[in-house]
Design an enzyme around this catalytic site. Structure first.
Site, PDB file in Angstrom:
ATOM      1  N   ASP A  80      -0.506  -4.278 -16.376  1.00 36.71           N
ATOM      2  CA  ASP A  80       0.362  -4.258 -17.562  1.00 36.71           C
ATOM      3  C   ASP A  80       1.853  -4.210 -17.226  1.00 36.71           C
ATOM      4  O   ASP A  80       2.260  -3.776 -16.152  1.00 36.71           O
ATOM      5  CB  ASP A  80      -0.014  -3.086 -18.482  1.00 36.71           C
ATOM      6  CG  ASP A  80       0.069  -1.734 -17.783  1.00 36.71           C
ATOM      7  OD1 ASP A  80      -0.352  -1.633 -16.605  1.00 36.71           O
ATOM      8  OD2 ASP A  80       0.563  -0.771 -18.406  1.00 36.71           O
ATOM      9  N   GLU A 137      -1.661   0.967 -17.601  1.00 38.57           N
ATOM     10  CA  GLU A 137      -1.236   2.072 -16.726  1.00 38.57           C
ATOM     11  C   GLU A 137      -0.029   2.772 -17.328  1.00 38.57           C
ATOM     12  O   GLU A 137       0.126   3.977 -17.200  1.00 38.57           O
ATOM     13  CB  GLU A 137      -0.893   1.551 -15.320  1.00 38.57           C
ATOM     14  CG  GLU A 137      -0.768   2.659 -14.271  1.00 38.57           C
ATOM     15  CD  GLU A 137       0.486   3.507 -14.413  1.00 38.57           C
ATOM     16  OE1 GLU A 137       0.404   4.731 -14.236  1.00 38.57           O
ATOM     17  OE2 GLU A 137       1.550   2.959 -14.723  1.00 38.57           O
ATOM     18  N   GLU A 138       0.840   1.990 -17.998  1.00 37.91           N
ATOM     19  CA  GLU A 138       2.116   2.524 -18.495  1.00 37.91           C
ATOM     20  C   GLU A 138       1.922   3.307 -19.805  1.00 37.91           C
ATOM     21  O   GLU A 138       2.290   2.859 -20.880  1.00 37.91           O
ATOM     22  CB  GLU A 138       3.124   1.389 -18.702  1.00 37.91           C
ATOM     23  CG  GLU A 138       3.465   0.608 -17.437  1.00 37.91           C
ATOM     24  CD  GLU A 138       4.334   1.393 -16.450  1.00 37.91           C
ATOM     25  OE1 GLU A 138       4.689   2.547 -16.746  1.00 37.91           O
ATOM     26  OE2 GLU A 138       4.656   0.825 -15.389  1.00 37.91           O
ATOM     27  N   ARG A 177       0.814  10.969   1.330  1.00 33.80           N
ATOM     28  CA  ARG A 177       0.566  12.307   1.843  1.00 33.80           C
ATOM     29  C   ARG A 177      -0.791  12.763   1.343  1.00 33.80           C
ATOM     30  O   ARG A 177      -1.243  12.299   0.304  1.00 33.80           O
ATOM     31  CB  ARG A 177       1.656  13.284   1.385  1.00 33.80           C
ATOM     32  CG  ARG A 177       1.550  13.687  -0.075  1.00 33.80           C
ATOM     33  CD  ARG A 177       2.761  14.440  -0.581  1.00 33.80           C
ATOM     34  NE  ARG A 177       3.072  15.621   0.178  1.00 33.80           N
ATOM     35  CZ  ARG A 177       2.450  16.802   0.047  1.00 33.80           C
ATOM     36  NH1 ARG A 177       1.498  16.943  -0.849  1.00 33.80           N
ATOM     37  NH2 ARG A 177       2.797  17.827   0.785  1.00 33.80           N
ATOM     38  N   HIS A 359      11.149   0.337 -13.491  1.00 31.79           N
ATOM     39  CA  HIS A 359      11.455   0.437 -14.925  1.00 31.79           C
ATOM     40  C   HIS A 359      12.916   0.083 -15.237  1.00 31.79           C
ATOM     41  O   HIS A 359      13.391   0.366 -16.331  1.00 31.79           O
ATOM     42  CB  HIS A 359      11.103   1.828 -15.498  1.00 31.79           C
ATOM     43  CG  HIS A 359       9.632   2.148 -15.439  1.00 31.79           C
ATOM     44  ND1 HIS A 359       9.027   3.063 -16.276  1.00 31.79           N
ATOM     45  CD2 HIS A 359       8.639   1.663 -14.671  1.00 31.79           C
ATOM     46  CE1 HIS A 359       7.730   3.135 -15.998  1.00 31.79           C
ATOM     47  NE2 HIS A 359       7.478   2.282 -15.014  1.00 31.79           N
TER      48      HIS A 359
HETATM   49 ZN   LIG Z   1       5.653   2.140 -14.182  1.00 34.28          ZN
HETATM   50 ZN   LIG Z   2       3.622   1.253 -11.926  1.00 31.82          ZN
END
Ligand SMILES: [Zn+2]
Ligand SMILES: [Zn+2]
Length: 387
Positions: A80, A137-138, A177, A359
């Site tokens: 997305d 995902e956003e 990590r 972003h």
């Molecule tokens: Zn993002």
């Molecule tokens: Zn992302």
């Protein structure tokens, strides 16, 4: 080893896929064009199984190795884009006003497609590789939607791996990590109710602007005075809405923001203290305030063994000295966290070089890193599933 030769040969083609996705950004679950293109490609590569509509618009490809049976490892990309007006000026820039791939998910999708093609061609492993392409995902928790739709059980996934490009980390480097890598991100909404009135007669009103201001100030005492200074926490109030003219004390006010933490203990503390501080402060001024604390994305927590394995695979691609396996955690969030709660695995950052930040309207995924990310994916499968 550096880059896999065949993948170096595919660089131009994968770049073309990436730029095509870039030019046609789609938001949240409405990734129909992208998902259809992904499914078509997976079929054309000869995947043994291609499933669509998982978690609404997620796509999954299954590739069985040529060296017999074995474990099942999943690799995940996101599809997305974001509601941002693009300002890169790239020849392949967004054709959709107000939408752009400003987080590099176009690159993630293209690299995983490249890996799927290579793995389907060569099948030089024992067991099964599952490639996951998720929507939303956003902020839409598409990863959670796929997990809740039975992703892990249906494809018998035993371990799951994710990757994100990282502006500021040089090209040719990887970082991760063990343990918490990215924060839990929770949504704060505070509805304040006072008593509206004439701006010149405040003594007959309960001023929600003043109450909102006091709440914002008091809230910062939680991070400063309640959280252990050696632990990480962020509370940011990013919306303050009240009033509509200069001579009326507004009856209501609205605050919205985010709370971030890297451990369950700090997360619990933030939620508890926010309730106490918000409600108590409002009461002090004769107002009421209702806090809605919505637990959103969990902590992205890498599993020890899988994080060490991912670091060793990345080292095979770029050399040990270019893999930081103890990077400091970041307070951004990722919904790959839902997959890491469901199965052991690891999330890794791949350097995007000196680009604009994620972003940002001028951000662009760096096509130079395609062979690195794609080689990482195929090496991961071939090493984990050696047979
Ligand atoms: Zn993002
Ligand atoms: Zn992302």
């Amino acid at each position: 080893m550096p880059i896999v030769n065949r993948i170096a040969d595919m660089h131009g083609e994968i770049t073309a896929w990436r730029r095509d996705i870039h030019a046609h950004p789609e938001l949240l679950y409405d990734v129909h064009r992208t998902a259809a293109a992904v499914a078509d490609k997976l079929k054309s590569f000869g995947c043994d199984e291609v499933a669509t509509g998982i978690g609404r618009t997620g796509v999954v490809g299954v590739i069985r190795g040529g060296k017999g049976s074995g474990r099942t490892i999943a690799l995940r990309a996101d599809m997305d884009a974001l509601p941002i007006e693009e300002a890169t000026g790239a020849p392949y820039q967004s054709t959709v006003p107000g939408k752009m791939h400003a987080c590099g998910h176009d690159g993630h999708t293209a690299m995983l497609l490249g890996a799927a093609r290579y793995l389907a061609e060569t099948r030089n492993f024992a067991g099964t590789a599952v490639v996951i392409f998720q929507p939303a995902e956003e902020g839409g928790a598409g990863g959670q939607a796929m997990v809740q739709d039975g992703l892990m059980e249906r494809f018998r996934v035993e371990e799951v791996y994710g990757m994100h490009n990282y502006p500021g980390l040089p090209v040719g480097q990887f970082a991760l990590r063990p343990g918490p890598l990215m924060a839990a991100a929770d949504r704060i909404t505070i509805e304040i109710e006072g008593r509206g009135g004439h701006a010149a007669r405040p003594h007959f009103a309960v001023d929600t602007v003043l109450v909102g201001a006091q709440i914002i100030n008091q809230i910062q005492s939680i991070v400063a005075r309640n959280v252990d200074p050696l632990q990480a926490a962020v509370i940011s109030i990013c919306v303050f809405q009240a009033g509509s003219t200069d001579n009326v004390i507004p009856q209501t006010a609205l605050l919205r923001g985010t709370a971030r933490s890297l451990t369950p203990q700090v997360r619990d503390l933030l939620e508890k203290r926010l309730h106490e501080v918000v409600e108590g402060t409002a009461r002090l001024y004769g107002a009421t305030a209702k806090l809605t604390y919505k637990r959103d994305y969990p902590i992205t927590r890498n599993h020890e063994r899988q994080a060490a394995f991912a670091a060793s695979v990345a080292a095979e691609v770029v050399g040990r000295e270019r893999v930081d396996d103890q990077i400091a955690p970041v307070m951004g969030a990722e919904d790959f966290s839902f997959m890491l709660e469901a199965r052991p695995g690891a999330f890794i950052f791949v350097g995007n070089g000196d680009s604009a930040g994620l972003h940002h309207p001028a951000y662009d995924f760096n096509d130079e890193i395609i062979p690195l990310g794609t080689s990482y994916w195929v090496k991961l499968v071939e090493t984990a599933l050696q047979g």
